[in-house]
Write an enzyme that holds these catalytic residues in place. Structure first.
Site, PDB file in Angstrom:
ATOM      1  N   ASN A 188       8.458 -27.250  26.475  1.00 59.14           N
ATOM      2  CA  ASN A 188       8.474 -27.283  27.945  1.00 59.14           C
ATOM      3  C   ASN A 188       9.745 -26.684  28.545  1.00 59.14           C
ATOM      4  O   ASN A 188       9.828 -26.490  29.751  1.00 59.14           O
ATOM      5  CB  ASN A 188       8.174 -28.685  28.494  1.00 59.14           C
ATOM      6  CG  ASN A 188       9.262 -29.688  28.220  1.00 59.14           C
ATOM      7  OD1 ASN A 188      10.128 -29.478  27.364  1.00 59.14           O
ATOM      8  ND2 ASN A 188       9.225 -30.787  28.941  1.00 59.14           N
ATOM      9  N   ASP A 199      15.969 -31.904  29.417  1.00 65.40           N
ATOM     10  CA  ASP A 199      17.038 -31.325  30.244  1.00 65.40           C
ATOM     11  C   ASP A 199      18.396 -31.476  29.567  1.00 65.40           C
ATOM     12  O   ASP A 199      19.165 -30.521  29.448  1.00 65.40           O
ATOM     13  CB  ASP A 199      17.059 -31.968  31.632  1.00 65.40           C
ATOM     14  CG  ASP A 199      15.873 -31.527  32.485  1.00 65.40           C
ATOM     15  OD1 ASP A 199      15.196 -30.554  32.100  1.00 65.40           O
ATOM     16  OD2 ASP A 199      15.618 -32.150  33.523  1.00 65.40           O
TER      17      ASP A 199
END
Length: 433
Positions: free
Chosen positions: A342, A319
């Site tokens: 991802n 993130d």
């Protein structure tokens, strides 16, 4: 569509008190709901994802009181698995931190539960595109009864709470650590011990550390053998720790720390050197790029330095790594962010989205299957672009950094930051000069 234009910022300076971590908030609420006793959760994040979890828990019979500012929640723990009336349906928006853990927890049965009830978990259109097969496959091995209602491998799901029998379970760890988190959190309430074997390389290991740390706070220990095998004893009950303080969100810290590193000095509070969140390691990437970083018990400060590009594996901070992609435009030399497949299964396909929007502001970008390569730009050569945010809070926040150039930036649908940080643009404006 609503939009916001940020004019060029000469300097950033100030202190930002971070909202609570999304990852910790939703884990804390679920564990508190399952635990025996009452838990007071403080510094809870007030955001869309947390609201979806709270709404789901209420419909599952959990009693709680929420403070007026929605940052303190007192949860009356059930001390058992959830029960509901057959046919209940829960809408979870695009909240992966609610969908994945609830999928596992709702498989659990209470002793004497003779007639399992069905429940449906659904969400926004994007949630129906986010894979959940690896988690469902693992739960089926442990005795769960789950069916796909639309597309195989994706929500919506129908689940019957007939219980988990434990035993040996294999789970693919290569796409999302949230699948393993969900399985780990449900396993102590299975009928027998669970031995989990990871297939492939486990992504985002620091998020598993958060899960294990929080389970321990709620009274459950897990045996972790080098992130390849986990053993969880069955027939356990979570115990309330009475109070749980949610740390500030280390992913949210990344935007402000990057701003300080590019053009000023910014201190974030609520997260520090003892944080259990892996995204605190974002500050180490800024150090490697040339920023001056100071660590405290409850703060991190970033000061402007001469930034250079980096070539790094950022699988451990997926993130926060997004923030490096926009910060890279202000560094000398190219930046390569690797092992981030991802990104493609998050709120949007973040690799494609990031490459597309960086090109709009004038950057030269190579998008690989699991990496992104970015060439920096002279400050005067940034183009004023309208940035699509793809209903992804992190896209909106990352691209705010473009205003640290000599060019304005316009961000579409800025309210998508409500997923984790509803007041982001107010805070960003407050430190901007």
């Amino acid at each position: 569509m609503e939009k916001i234009t940020l004019n060029p910022i000469a300097r950033v300076e100030g202190t930002v008190n971070l909202p609570g971590s999304k990852s910790l908030s939703n884990r804390a609420l679920l564990l508190a709901a399952l635990a025996k006793g009452t838990t007071k959760v403080t510094n809870l994040l007030d955001s869309d994802d947390v609201r979806h979890m709270l709404n789901a828990l209420k419909r599952l019979g959990v009693s709680y009181t929420l403070s007026d500012d929605k940052t303190v929640c007192e949860v009356q723990g059930l001390g058992r698995a959830f029960e509901w009336q057959n046919g209940l349906s829960l809408f979870l928006g695009n909240a992966g931190t609610a969908m994945r853990p609830l999928t596992a927890a709702l498989c659990l049965a209470n002793s004497g539960n003779e007639s399992p009830a069905e429940i449906v978990l659904t969400g926004e259109p994007r949630m129906k595109e986010r894979p959940i097969k690896h988690l469902v496959d693992a739960l089926l091995q442990a005795g769960a009864e789950i069916e796909y209602l639309e597309q195989d491998g994706y929500p919506p799901l129908a689940i019957r709470n007939k219980g988990l029998h434990g035993g040996k379970v294999k789970i693919d760890g290569s796409v999302s650590s949230q699948f393993l988190t969900a399985l780990l959190m449900a396993a102590p309430m299975s009928a027998a011990d669970t031995e989990i074997e990871i297939i492939g390389d486990l992504v985002s290991k620091p998020y598993i550390d958060i899960t294990l740390n929080m389970m321990k706070i709620f009274g459950v220990e897990v045996e972790n053998r080098n992130y390849q095998r986990f053993t969880v004893k069955g027939c356990q009950q979570y115990q309330s720790p009475k109070t749980f303080l949610v740390e500030g969100d280390a992913s949210s810290a990344s935007y402000f720390l990057a701003a300080g590193a590019i053009k000023g000095c910014v201190k974030v509070t609520g997260v520090g050197k003892n944080s259990i969140q892996g995204d605190r390691l974002f500050a180490d990437v800024l150090t490697a790029m040339g920023a001056k970083i100071t660590w405290g018990e409850d703060f991190i400060r970033a000061e402007q330095g001469e930034l250079s590009g980096v070539d790094m594996d950022m699988n451990h901070i997926p993130d926060a790594a997004m923030t490096i992609a926009t910060a890279a435009l202000f560094a000398k030399g190219e930046t390569v962010i690797r092992n981030i497949y991802n990104w493609r299964v998050k709120e949007t396909d973040r690799l494609a989205a990031m490459a597309t929007e960086l090109r709009k502001v004038g950057a030269t970008v190579e998008e690989g299957e699991d990496f992104i390569r970015i060439q920096p730009l002279p400050l005067a050569e940034f183009k004023h672009a309208e940035i699509e945010t793809y209903n992804d809070h992190r896209m909106a926040m990352c691209f705010a950094l473009i205003a640290l150039s000599d060019t304005p930036v316009t961000i579409l649908d800025p309210k998508c930051t409500a997923k984790t940080f509803p007041t982001f643009f107010d805070e960003f404006s407050r430190i901007s000069q």
